[in-house]
Design a protein around this motif. Sequence first.
Motif, PDB file in Angstrom:
ATOM      1  N   ILE A   1       1.252  26.887  59.278  1.00  0.00           N
ATOM      2  CA  ILE A   1       1.118  26.823  57.820  1.00  0.00           C
ATOM      3  C   ILE A   1       1.490  28.165  57.191  1.00  0.00           C
ATOM      4  O   ILE A   1       2.172  28.217  56.154  1.00  0.00           O
ATOM      5  CB  ILE A   1      -0.311  26.414  57.420  1.00  0.00           C
ATOM      6  CG1 ILE A   1      -0.569  24.953  57.828  1.00  0.00           C
ATOM      7  CG2 ILE A   1      -0.543  26.596  55.929  1.00  0.00           C
ATOM      8  CD1 ILE A   1      -2.004  24.509  57.646  1.00  0.00           C
ATOM      9  N   ASP A   2       1.064  29.243  57.818  1.00  0.00           N
ATOM     10  CA  ASP A   2       1.419  30.571  57.310  1.00  0.00           C
ATOM     11  C   ASP A   2       2.938  30.752  57.311  1.00  0.00           C
ATOM     12  O   ASP A   2       3.504  31.314  56.366  1.00  0.00           O
ATOM     13  CB  ASP A   2       0.754  31.640  58.180  1.00  0.00           C
ATOM     14  CG  ASP A   2       0.432  32.908  57.408  1.00  0.00           C
ATOM     15  OD1 ASP A   2      -0.218  32.803  56.351  1.00  0.00           O
ATOM     16  OD2 ASP A   2       0.819  34.001  57.870  1.00  0.00           O
ATOM     17  N   PHE A   3       3.581  30.261  58.354  1.00  0.00           N
ATOM     18  CA  PHE A   3       5.046  30.304  58.441  1.00  0.00           C
ATOM     19  C   PHE A   3       5.660  29.482  57.304  1.00  0.00           C
ATOM     20  O   PHE A   3       6.649  29.899  56.688  1.00  0.00           O
ATOM     21  CB  PHE A   3       5.490  29.766  59.796  1.00  0.00           C
ATOM     22  CG  PHE A   3       6.975  29.788  60.027  1.00  0.00           C
ATOM     23  CD1 PHE A   3       7.682  30.984  59.995  1.00  0.00           C
ATOM     24  CD2 PHE A   3       7.656  28.618  60.305  1.00  0.00           C
ATOM     25  CE1 PHE A   3       9.056  30.993  60.224  1.00  0.00           C
ATOM     26  CE2 PHE A   3       9.030  28.625  60.543  1.00  0.00           C
ATOM     27  CZ  PHE A   3       9.729  29.811  60.506  1.00  0.00           C
ATOM     28  N   GLY A   4       5.072  28.324  57.010  1.00  0.00           N
ATOM     29  CA  GLY A   4       5.549  27.516  55.901  1.00  0.00           C
ATOM     30  C   GLY A   4       5.408  28.238  54.576  1.00  0.00           C
ATOM     31  O   GLY A   4       6.324  28.228  53.737  1.00  0.00           O
ATOM     32  N   LEU A   5       4.272  28.891  54.359  1.00  0.00           N
ATOM     33  CA  LEU A   5       4.031  29.610  53.105  1.00  0.00           C
ATOM     34  C   LEU A   5       4.979  30.801  52.938  1.00  0.00           C
ATOM     35  O   LEU A   5       5.297  31.191  51.813  1.00  0.00           O
ATOM     36  CB  LEU A   5       2.579  30.089  53.045  1.00  0.00           C
ATOM     37  CG  LEU A   5       1.517  28.978  52.999  1.00  0.00           C
ATOM     38  CD1 LEU A   5       0.119  29.575  53.050  1.00  0.00           C
ATOM     39  CD2 LEU A   5       1.684  28.112  51.753  1.00  0.00           C
ATOM     40  N   TRP A   6       5.410  31.376  54.027  1.00  0.00           N
ATOM     41  CA  TRP A   6       6.395  32.471  53.992  1.00  0.00           C
ATOM     42  C   TRP A   6       7.653  32.045  53.234  1.00  0.00           C
ATOM     43  O   TRP A   6       8.336  32.870  52.629  1.00  0.00           O
ATOM     44  CB  TRP A   6       6.727  32.855  55.428  1.00  0.00           C
ATOM     45  CG  TRP A   6       7.925  33.713  55.676  1.00  0.00           C
ATOM     46  CD1 TRP A   6       9.231  33.298  55.745  1.00  0.00           C
ATOM     47  CD2 TRP A   6       7.953  35.131  55.914  1.00  0.00           C
ATOM     48  NE1 TRP A   6      10.061  34.351  56.027  1.00  0.00           N
ATOM     49  CE2 TRP A   6       9.297  35.485  56.131  1.00  0.00           C
ATOM     50  CE3 TRP A   6       6.970  36.119  55.981  1.00  0.00           C
ATOM     51  CZ2 TRP A   6       9.692  36.794  56.406  1.00  0.00           C
ATOM     52  CZ3 TRP A   6       7.357  37.423  56.252  1.00  0.00           C
ATOM     53  CH2 TRP A   6       8.697  37.758  56.458  1.00  0.00           C
ATOM     54  N   HIS A   7       7.971  30.743  53.238  1.00  0.00           N
ATOM     55  CA  HIS A   7       9.239  30.257  52.699  1.00  0.00           C
ATOM     56  C   HIS A   7       9.179  29.812  51.238  1.00  0.00           C
ATOM     57  O   HIS A   7      10.152  29.234  50.732  1.00  0.00           O
ATOM     58  CB  HIS A   7       9.740  29.090  53.564  1.00  0.00           C
ATOM     59  CG  HIS A   7      10.183  29.510  54.928  1.00  0.00           C
ATOM     60  ND1 HIS A   7       9.296  29.667  55.973  1.00  0.00           N
ATOM     61  CD2 HIS A   7      11.406  29.833  55.418  1.00  0.00           C
ATOM     62  CE1 HIS A   7       9.964  30.054  57.053  1.00  0.00           C
ATOM     63  NE2 HIS A   7      11.234  30.162  56.739  1.00  0.00           N
ATOM     64  N   ILE A   8       8.075  30.065  50.532  1.00  0.00           N
ATOM     65  CA  ILE A   8       7.971  29.619  49.136  1.00  0.00           C
ATOM     66  C   ILE A   8       9.038  30.276  48.261  1.00  0.00           C
ATOM     67  O   ILE A   8       9.841  29.582  47.604  1.00  0.00           O
ATOM     68  CB  ILE A   8       6.564  29.920  48.576  1.00  0.00           C
ATOM     69  CG1 ILE A   8       5.509  29.053  49.273  1.00  0.00           C
ATOM     70  CG2 ILE A   8       6.540  29.666  47.058  1.00  0.00           C
ATOM     71  CD1 ILE A   8       4.089  29.387  48.877  1.00  0.00           C
ATOM     72  N   GLN A   9       9.068  31.585  48.229  1.00  0.00           N
ATOM     73  CA  GLN A   9      10.043  32.282  47.381  1.00  0.00           C
ATOM     74  C   GLN A   9      11.482  32.079  47.858  1.00  0.00           C
ATOM     75  O   GLN A   9      12.376  31.867  47.027  1.00  0.00           O
ATOM     76  CB  GLN A   9       9.706  33.774  47.293  1.00  0.00           C
ATOM     77  CG  GLN A   9      10.667  34.581  46.427  1.00  0.00           C
ATOM     78  CD  GLN A   9      10.750  34.071  45.002  1.00  0.00           C
ATOM     79  OE1 GLN A   9       9.773  33.563  44.459  1.00  0.00           O
ATOM     80  NE2 GLN A   9      11.927  34.179  44.394  1.00  0.00           N
ATOM     81  N   PRO A  10      11.751  32.124  49.169  1.00  0.00           N
ATOM     82  CA  PRO A  10      13.118  31.823  49.603  1.00  0.00           C
ATOM     83  C   PRO A  10      13.598  30.441  49.156  1.00  0.00           C
ATOM     84  O   PRO A  10      14.759  30.268  48.804  1.00  0.00           O
ATOM     85  CB  PRO A  10      13.020  31.920  51.136  1.00  0.00           C
ATOM     86  CG  PRO A  10      11.936  32.918  51.369  1.00  0.00           C
ATOM     87  CD  PRO A  10      10.924  32.652  50.284  1.00  0.00           C
ATOM     88  N   ALA A  11      12.697  29.440  49.158  1.00  0.00           N
ATOM     89  CA  ALA A  11      13.072  28.111  48.687  1.00  0.00           C
ATOM     90  C   ALA A  11      13.411  28.143  47.204  1.00  0.00           C
ATOM     91  O   ALA A  11      14.408  27.564  46.761  1.00  0.00           O
ATOM     92  CB  ALA A  11      11.942  27.116  48.952  1.00  0.00           C
ATOM     93  N   ARG A  12      12.600  28.828  46.423  1.00  0.00           N
ATOM     94  CA  ARG A  12      12.863  28.939  44.982  1.00  0.00           C
ATOM     95  C   ARG A  12      14.191  29.643  44.729  1.00  0.00           C
ATOM     96  O   ARG A  12      14.978  29.221  43.876  1.00  0.00           O
ATOM     97  CB  ARG A  12      11.727  29.700  44.301  1.00  0.00           C
ATOM     98  CG  ARG A  12      10.428  28.921  44.206  1.00  0.00           C
ATOM     99  CD  ARG A  12       9.306  29.790  43.666  1.00  0.00           C
ATOM    100  NE  ARG A  12       8.070  29.025  43.486  1.00  0.00           N
ATOM    101  CZ  ARG A  12       6.871  29.565  43.359  1.00  0.00           C
ATOM    102  NH1 ARG A  12       6.731  30.887  43.383  1.00  0.00           N
ATOM    103  NH2 ARG A  12       5.800  28.796  43.202  1.00  0.00           N
ATOM    104  N   ALA A  13      14.443  30.720  45.465  1.00  0.00           N
ATOM    105  CA  ALA A  13      15.673  31.479  45.267  1.00  0.00           C
ATOM    106  C   ALA A  13      16.904  30.648  45.618  1.00  0.00           C
ATOM    107  O   ALA A  13      17.964  30.803  44.987  1.00  0.00           O
ATOM    108  CB  ALA A  13      15.637  32.748  46.119  1.00  0.00           C
ATOM    109  N   ALA A  14      16.765  29.756  46.597  1.00  0.00           N
ATOM    110  CA  ALA A  14      17.883  28.911  47.009  1.00  0.00           C
ATOM    111  C   ALA A  14      17.996  27.637  46.186  1.00  0.00           C
ATOM    112  O   ALA A  14      18.948  26.871  46.346  1.00  0.00           O
ATOM    113  CB  ALA A  14      17.741  28.555  48.492  1.00  0.00           C
ATOM    114  N   GLY A  15      17.025  27.390  45.321  1.00  0.00           N
ATOM    115  CA  GLY A  15      17.033  26.163  44.531  1.00  0.00           C
ATOM    116  C   GLY A  15      16.592  24.945  45.308  1.00  0.00           C
ATOM    117  O   GLY A  15      16.887  23.804  44.914  1.00  0.00           O
ATOM    118  N   ASP A  16      15.856  25.165  46.402  1.00  0.00           N
ATOM    119  CA  ASP A  16      15.362  24.054  47.216  1.00  0.00           C
ATOM    120  C   ASP A  16      13.970  23.637  46.736  1.00  0.00           C
ATOM    121  O   ASP A  16      13.218  24.472  46.212  1.00  0.00           O
ATOM    122  CB  ASP A  16      15.274  24.477  48.691  1.00  0.00           C
ATOM    123  CG  ASP A  16      16.636  24.746  49.296  1.00  0.00           C
ATOM    124  OD1 ASP A  16      17.617  24.154  48.811  1.00  0.00           O
ATOM    125  OD2 ASP A  16      16.713  25.549  50.242  1.00  0.00           O
TER     126      ASP A  16
END
Length: 207
Positions: free
Chosen positions: A137-152
């Motif tokens: 879950i911590d690994f998943g949370l790491w990807h919040i901003q990268p997803a936003r930056a990529a438009g995902d």
Amino acid sequence: MRRLERVAALILPPLWSNRVLPALDLPLRGRTAANVAFATGYTKLFRGNPNWLSPSGFRWGLSSAAVVLTGYAVALAIPSLRRLPLEIAVRAPETSTLEWIALHIPVGTVLAEEAIFRGTLDPVLADSVGAPVIGAIDFGLWHIQPARAAGDPVLPTILATTLAGLVFTELRRRSGSATAPALLHLAINAGGALAPTAARWVDGLGR
């Protein structure tokens, strides 16, 4: 003290990825260097042990990566499946695709993330109840901003990367090394980045 260490080890990666790193507003190469620096400091602070040179890690990692790469090859060979990557834009922001594949994915993403999560956080959480799920879950949370930056979409990204984290953690457990999940991680990310270009090339050969 051990509990405080675990809490800190859990909080720091999402805080870095979603708050600190974006606030630095670095170009791509700067972000890659910053991620590696953070991963190095994090590993030293929490006494991580990625065990990169483990023969078992290479065996498990290469076997897992081969399965993923075979899947990509099959998808490229079947016209109905090849249409999926054909519809995806090639993502190589601020740089060439070659640099993206050769440097930023393996170093800024895979090496840094596997050193942090499988090489360090997993051992820190080893004796905790539900450790694999918590780390994933911590690994998943790491990807919040990268997803936003990529438009995902954020929630599907968190769910997908949490699931991937569970697989990566299991690979580390079986191999005793972060090399195994790192090689699988690299195959997934690099293969996904190359798939649209490869699909266009294969599609062109058939015309």
